[in-house]
Design an enzyme around this catalytic site. Structure first.
Site, PDB file in Angstrom:
ATOM      1  N   SER A 202      76.565  -4.114 105.184  1.00  0.00           N
ATOM      2  CA  SER A 202      77.600  -3.505 106.017  1.00  0.00           C
ATOM      3  C   SER A 202      78.090  -4.528 107.030  1.00  0.00           C
ATOM      4  O   SER A 202      78.567  -5.597 106.657  1.00  0.00           O
ATOM      5  CB  SER A 202      77.051  -2.242 106.682  1.00  0.00           C
ATOM      6  OG  SER A 202      78.062  -1.510 107.324  1.00  0.00           O
ATOM      7  N   ASP A 351      81.893   4.331  98.166  1.00  0.00           N
ATOM      8  CA  ASP A 351      81.559   4.031  99.562  1.00  0.00           C
ATOM      9  C   ASP A 351      82.631   4.611 100.480  1.00  0.00           C
ATOM     10  O   ASP A 351      83.810   4.298 100.353  1.00  0.00           O
ATOM     11  CB  ASP A 351      81.466   2.507  99.746  1.00  0.00           C
ATOM     12  CG  ASP A 351      80.865   2.108 101.079  1.00  0.00           C
ATOM     13  OD1 ASP A 351      81.291   2.665 102.108  1.00  0.00           O
ATOM     14  OD2 ASP A 351      79.994   1.225 101.098  1.00  0.00           O
ATOM     15  N   HIS A 385      77.564   4.977 101.602  1.00  0.00           N
ATOM     16  CA  HIS A 385      77.354   3.691 102.262  1.00  0.00           C
ATOM     17  C   HIS A 385      75.888   3.437 102.620  1.00  0.00           C
ATOM     18  O   HIS A 385      75.316   2.422 102.227  1.00  0.00           O
ATOM     19  CB  HIS A 385      78.226   3.624 103.519  1.00  0.00           C
ATOM     20  CG  HIS A 385      78.275   2.273 104.143  1.00  0.00           C
ATOM     21  ND1 HIS A 385      78.844   1.182 103.511  1.00  0.00           N
ATOM     22  CD2 HIS A 385      77.820   1.819 105.344  1.00  0.00           C
ATOM     23  CE1 HIS A 385      78.756   0.125 104.296  1.00  0.00           C
ATOM     24  NE2 HIS A 385      78.127   0.478 105.408  1.00  0.00           N
TER      25      HIS A 385
END
Length: 572
Positions: A202, A351, A385
């Site tokens: 991320s 995502d 995610h």
């Protein structure tokens, strides 16, 4: 099973910890801690030189002590430009019976413009339950997986004193110089030929991807054996635009501020002076004094690219001074910055925060330019995610084991894999206790796992999924490719490959200056970079320091030949 007990534990711990604020006080915040300020003469040191050091008691959430050795070092590094001196802190965790030639450098997702949110502070034992800066803290719970292997864990403050969130090149320099610093720091006994692996997920993918891209030019002497990243923000402008109006829309402003802060000596206070409305400036102040979850709650679902926050309601993409910077920090855009070491990338097709196709496009472009990449797409509707990261951890550890063992990685080619099912937690890799740990972390984060996950379904139904412009599940198939052959049959892959084949093999020139239309905002663009200049409020480097930088070769490398090794450089 875990939710109730963990929630009860957190509540009890919170209530119990309140008296500790008065009884024991806090560990100083970074902006109030002299350790974070470099000594006089720091600009004249070499990259990776140690400026200060200390041994610490590492902890999670401020109160849960780690039973291992831990150090923090302040070291010399570079800002967004390789010839701009900077400095930052890294935290080093050394387990018992450590394999000191196995180093895993992790870029924790900080995702903020406030120095108080730095990973180094999140590692401190404060004696007080610390949950405000939860972004790096929940990931730190997972470091046990790497420490249990006997690997040394290195966690740099990759946003630097500017707290420059999303500034990839700056973070890449700081990751690489943290590896150099470890090898120079005597108490660690890290050998010069130590094997390094870099990892980030991320917000941590941005510095990781750029560290991999800059390695050969910036730190070619490092023995990096592999890279890993997932949920990757490879195209900052696209990602920030797609987040606008979504639950985590505060990242739109935070990301734009971070990139501009990294180049403050070139563009000044550009956003503040030229883009933001009065309401936008109020939001800017919040970003510069909040960690990510506080900012997300404050601006949940806000649309920043609107007349309320930006003059004339213009989009970020309409400001050439800003797009110039985001272009420079887009991975895969410049062939000369192509990673050469084995690289594992993984991303959920659905995502809900960072679009799959921009990461896939980067993997294709890297592959076309000679990279050795395995890009894994998880196409299950159940993976989003955070869950994609957690359920991939066993396979990430296995990948790192293979890299440290120098096993073949697809013969130097690229492998694009599609996994339609959720990863099964293989207890033969890590053991049953780590499965329980991950499930507990998932419960803390409030993420649901299972068929028809309500989170992803609600995102798709509301039209706020960043992949709404194209989800190509039906055409994705696993394939092995060589440079120039593309990656998979998605439209973005075809577009990237067509572009590759139509262009000459000449390298794209990296823009070295801001467009002439750029207007610097004030004379303080040239001010000295003094002791974290308004420390923790996003103010960045000043150009006066760049004059103190050393000359660099065409490869931008500096191997610190003139510096003393394996000791702390003192300039008090």
């Amino acid at each position: 099973m875990y939710s109730t007990s963990l929630l009860r534990w957190l509540v009890v711990a919170l209530v119990s910890a309140v008296p500790l604020v008065t009884a024991y006080g806090f560990v100083p915040y970074p902006q109030n801690d002299a350790f974070y300020y470099p000594p006089d003469g720091w600009q004249n040191t070499e990259r990776g030189d140690i400026l200060k050091d200390r041994k610490i008691q590492a902890a999670t959430l401020g109160i849960l002590k780690w039973n291992l050795d831990a150090w923090q070092v302040l070291y010399r590094t570079s800002g967004a430009r390789p010839n701009t001196p900077s400095y930052t802190v890294t935290t080093v965790l050394v387990p018992y019976n450590a394999k000191r030639d196995h180093v895993v450098t992790i870029a924790s997702p900080e995702n903020s413009n406030f120095i108080q949110c730095a990973p180094s502070y999140a590692f401190r034992h404060t004696g007080v339950l610390e949950i405000a800066n939860f972004e790096p803290r929940w990931e730190q719970m997972l470091y046990t997986l790497f420490l249990a292997e006997g690997w040394v864990v290195n966690a740099p403050d990759h946003e630097g004193p500017e707290s420059a969130f999303s500034a990839g090149r700056l973070g890449g320099h700081m990751m690489l110089d943290s590896m150099r610093a470890l090898q120079k720091y005597g108490p660690l006994n890290i050998p010069d030929n130590a094997m390094h692996i870099g990892h980030g997920y991320s917000g941590g993918s941005t510095p990781t991807g750029w560290a991999a891209s800059l390695l050969e030019r910036y730190a070619p002497e490092l023995n990096v054996v592999g890279w890993s990243m997932g949920g990757s923000m490879t195209d900052p402008l696209y990602t920030l635009d797609s987040l606008d109006g979504n639950p985590t829309s505060s990242l739109v402003l935070a990301g734009a501020l971070g990139i501009v802060d990294a180049y403050r000596d070139e563009v000044g206070n550009y956003l503040h002076d030229n883009v933001l409305t009065d309401e936008g400036k109020i939001a800017e102040k919040v970003m510069r004094n909040s960690c990510v979850y506080e900012a997300v709650i404050r601006y949940f679902g806000a649309t920043f690219q609107s007349e309320r926050y930006m003059k004339d309601g213009r989009k970020l993409s309409s400001f050439p001074e800003l797009t110039h910077l985001t272009d420079m920090n887009t991975m895969g855009r410049y062939p000369q910055y192509t990673p050469k070491k084995p690289f594992r990338m993984f991303h959920a097709l659905h995502d809900e925060e960072i679009a799959w196709h921009q990461a896939n496009k980067t993997a294709v472009e890297w592959c076309n330019n000679g990279a050795n990449v395995n890009f894994i797409t998880f196409s299950s509707n159940d993976l989003v995610h955070v869950t994609t990261y957690l359920w991939n951890l066993p396979y990430l550890v296995q990948y790192m084991r293979d890299r440290f063992s120098n096993k073949d990685f697809y013969g130097g080619n690229c492998q694009f894999d599609v996994e339609p099912n959720n990863p099964l937690f293989d207890t033969s890799i890590l053991g049953e206790r780590f499965k329980e740990l991950l499930e507990a972390v998932l419960d803390i984060l409030g993420k649901k796992i299972g068929p028809k996950d309500s989170i992803i379904l609600n995102m798709i139904k509301s039209g706020k999924n960043p992949n709404k412009g194209g989800v190509w599940n039906d055409v994705l198939k696993s394939t092995t490719v060589s440079p120039g052959e593309g990656g998979n049959k998605s439209p973005e892959s075809k577009k990237a490959t067509k572009k590759y084949k139509s262009e000459s093999k000449a390298e794209k020139k990296q823009p070295d200056s801001i467009p002439s239309s750029s207007s610097k905002s004030s004379s303080d663009n040239k001010s000295a970079h003094a002791k974290y200049h308004a420390h923790g409020h996003g103010h960045g480097h000043a150009s006066s320091n760049s004059n103190n930088g050393h000359s660099h070769s065409a490869k931008e490398s500096s191997t610190s030949k003139g510096s003393s090794r394996r000791h702390v450089a003192r300039f008090m």
